[in-house]
Write a protein that holds these residues in place. Structure first.
Motif, short mmCIF file in Angstrom:
data_model
loop_
_atom_site.label_atom_id
_atom_site.label_comp_id
_atom_site.label_asym_id
_atom_site.label_seq_id
_atom_site.Cartn_x
_atom_site.Cartn_y
_atom_site.Cartn_z
N THR A 19 20.42 -78.41 -51.56
CA THR A 19 19.88 -78.75 -52.87
C THR A 19 21.02 -79.28 -53.75
N LEU A 27 16.56 -79.80 -44.53
CA LEU A 27 16.86 -78.69 -43.62
C LEU A 27 15.69 -77.71 -43.49
N THR A 28 14.76 -77.76 -44.45
CA THR A 28 13.64 -76.82 -44.42
C THR A 28 12.45 -77.35 -43.64
N ASP A 29 12.54 -78.58 -43.14
CA ASP A 29 11.40 -79.20 -42.47
C ASP A 29 11.89 -80.13 -41.36
N GLN A 30 11.83 -79.65 -40.13
CA GLN A 30 12.34 -80.42 -38.99
C GLN A 30 11.61 -81.76 -38.82
N ARG A 80 12.96 -84.03 -41.39
CA ARG A 80 14.36 -84.35 -41.06
C ARG A 80 14.44 -85.50 -40.06
N LYS A 104 20.78 -82.61 -47.34
CA LYS A 104 20.89 -81.29 -46.71
C LYS A 104 21.26 -80.31 -47.81
N ASN A 134 15.16 -81.19 -49.64
CA ASN A 134 16.04 -80.53 -48.67
C ASN A 134 15.43 -80.70 -47.29
#
Length: 113
Positions: free
Chosen positions: A26, A55-58, A61, A24, A53
């Motif tokens: 960088t 958090l930038t791609d559900q 994730r 989550k 990261n």
């Protein structure tokens, strides 16, 4: 039953480097304490690593949790092999097991230079 499309993307990310951290935030700006702890461990060992990261791609994730069958983030991979999450990585670091694993897999450590 075919696997989710996101698994191919995950494999591509894992293949980008010897050490891959799904986290989550960088490495410069971790957005959770657990991710920050794993970045700190890798930094102390002097390991060069790639990160994603989540958090930038559900889709990514959720997909990484299904891919590894591990419910939490961060997730560390070494040479394509899932190592574990924050607690496991910290414990392995404290016992010297992580450094040993990295050396066995041929990953360069700055501390070994």
């Amino acid at each position: 039953m075919s696997e989710p499309e996101v698994f191919g993307r995950i494999r591509d990310e894992i293949a980008k480097g010897d050490v891959m951290l799904f986290m989550k935030g960088t490495p410069v700006f971790p957005q959770c304490g657990f991710s920050a702890a794993v970045v700190d461990v890798l930094s102390q060992l002097g390991v060069r690593f790639h990160s994603v990261n989540i958090l930038t791609d559900q889709e990514l994730r959720q997909g990484i949790k299904e891919f590894s069958q591990w419910p939490t983030i961060p997730q560390l991979y070494v040479k394509g092999e899932f190592v574990g999450g924050c607690d496991i990585v910290r414990e392995m670091f404290e016992t010297g097991e992580l450094e040993q694993l990295l050396k066995e897999k041929g990953v360069a450590l700055a501390s070994a230079a």
